[in-house]
Design an enzyme around this catalytic site. Structure first.
Site, mmCIF file in Angstrom:
data_model
loop_
_atom_site.group_PDB
_atom_site.id
_atom_site.type_symbol
_atom_site.label_atom_id
_atom_site.label_comp_id
_atom_site.label_asym_id
_atom_site.label_seq_id
_atom_site.Cartn_x
_atom_site.Cartn_y
_atom_site.Cartn_z
ATOM 1 N N LYS A 156 -12.634 -2.991 11.339
ATOM 2 C CA LYS A 156 -13.465 -1.952 11.397
ATOM 3 C C LYS A 156 -13.312 -1.297 12.884
ATOM 4 C CE LYS A 156 -18.251 -0.734 9.977
ATOM 5 N NZ LYS A 156 -17.846 0.367 9.068
HETATM 6 N N1 PMP Z 1 -14.724 1.382 3.753
HETATM 7 C C1 PMP Z 1 -15.086 2.149 4.818
HETATM 8 C C2 PMP Z 1 -13.980 3.001 5.522
HETATM 9 C C3 PMP Z 1 -16.147 1.649 5.590
HETATM 10 O O1 PMP Z 1 -16.237 2.299 6.756
HETATM 11 C C4 PMP Z 1 -16.822 0.960 5.020
HETATM 12 C C5 PMP Z 1 -18.597 0.589 5.597
HETATM 13 N N2 PMP Z 1 -18.251 -0.230 6.508
HETATM 14 C C6 PMP Z 1 -16.584 0.205 3.824
HETATM 15 C C7 PMP Z 1 -15.591 0.633 3.136
HETATM 16 C C8 PMP Z 1 -17.629 -0.707 3.175
HETATM 17 O O2 PMP Z 1 -17.812 -1.748 3.857
HETATM 18 P P1 PMP Z 1 -19.001 -2.962 3.903
HETATM 19 O O3 PMP Z 1 -19.499 -3.155 2.519
HETATM 20 O O4 PMP Z 1 -18.459 -4.116 4.687
HETATM 21 O O5 PMP Z 1 -19.978 -2.087 4.492
#
Ligand code: PMP
Length: 298
Positions: A156
């Protein structure tokens, strides 16, 4: 624009708790200029028993560490210290239903060379508890997700979100609620900030890891599905296959579980309220607010 802070807001900054208004970052940071940094998006909730609870802090802070490692950013914080710091930020700001944003950023460095240190901040702001169950009108984006041979897509990282911003802005300019992006091969990947599932004939489908951020909410959805005896199949699929689904939803820490009305104007055939997706949405709400645990302890 949303309000993220006021004159009294306190953030965590490199070991101290300081007022946002007094906090400084170096304008020559490699993160600001090149998007070279990593971050997390975490939620806290007021639980059914009235406590403040961060949802899956360990998973988020471990991912932050992995994201930093993937991008060669020095990292020397523990899950425990960051979890404690986050609870303190919530307490200092009187927050229960909050969005929490840890960010690991680089020092002043206009070159592309490795750094010997990183910095960290944890910010938090109020989130409304569940904004209703409005169904989304989703648009197939003209943007694809970043190629995993160009980026560490499982991390991320700040710079990835230029792609998310462009896709989301495009969808909104075209009158839709959100975008859906494919991978570099044209298979459905994810939304700008959320993973996708669809329901077909009593089963759930989601893209495999590889070309997506494998979300923590996606993992939670898989856990819930296992408990509800719903099969989850990970496979690549196209927009045409998705349009033939009974229902579909995005899931992410901020989005939670949010159903779709349509993709490119094509409505899903199933009734949302009777769908398995809706069941998952309900179970997710109960899990993050610990409703089941609270009921069990009454
Ligand atoms: N894909 C992307 C591109 C994101 O930014 C997020 C948000 N973090 C997610 C998927 C979902 O991830 P999470 O469930 O860990 O928040």
């Amino acid at each position: 624009m949303a309000t993220y802070y006021d004159n009294n807001t306190v953030i965590y900054l490199n070991g101290s708790y300081v007022k946002t208004a007094d906090a400084k970052i170096d304008l020559y940071s490699q993160t600001l200029h090149y998007g070279y940094g990593v971050f997390e998006g975490i939620r806290s909730y007021r639980t059914a028993s009235g406590d403040t609870r961060i949802f899956k802090p360990k998973e988020h802070f471990l991912r932050l560490e992995k994201s930093a490692a993937a991008y060669n950013l020095p990292y020397n914080w523990t899950v425990e210290e960051l979890t404690i710091a986050t609870y303190k930020v919530l307490e200092e700001n009187n927050l229960q239903d909050a969005y929490i944003r840890p960010l690991v950023y680089a020092p002043a460095n206009m070159s592309f060379n490795l750094n010997t240190e990183s910095f960290i901040t944890i910010q938090a702001w109020e989130m409304q508890p569940f904004l209703g169950d409005k169904l989304l009108r989703v648009m197939s984006s003209s943007f694809q997700r970043p190629n995993p041979r160009g980026f560490k897509i499982e991390a991320k990282a700040c710079g990835h979100y230029v792609n998310s911003i462009m896709a989301s802005q495009e969808a909104k300019a075209m009158g839709y609620d959100e975008a859906l992006l494919t991978d570099m091969n044209g298979y459905i990947a994810e939304g700008p900030g959320a993973n996708i599932f669809f329901e077909k004939d009593g089963k759930l489908y989601t893209p495999p890891s590889g070309n997506i951020l494998p979300g923590i909410t996606r993992a939670t959805v898989k856990e819930i599905a296992a408990e509800l005896d719903i099969e989850v199949i990970e496979k690549l699929f196209t927009a045409d296959e998705l349009k033939a689904a009974d229902s579909a939803f995005f899931c992410g820490t901020a989005a939670e579980v949010i159903g779709w009305e349509s993709l490119d104007g094509s409505r899903f055939s199933g009734d949302w309220n009777g769908s398995l997706s809706r069941k998952i949405q309900q179970a997710y709400k109960e899990r993050v607010t610990e409703k089941i645990a609270a009921e069990a302890s009454i």
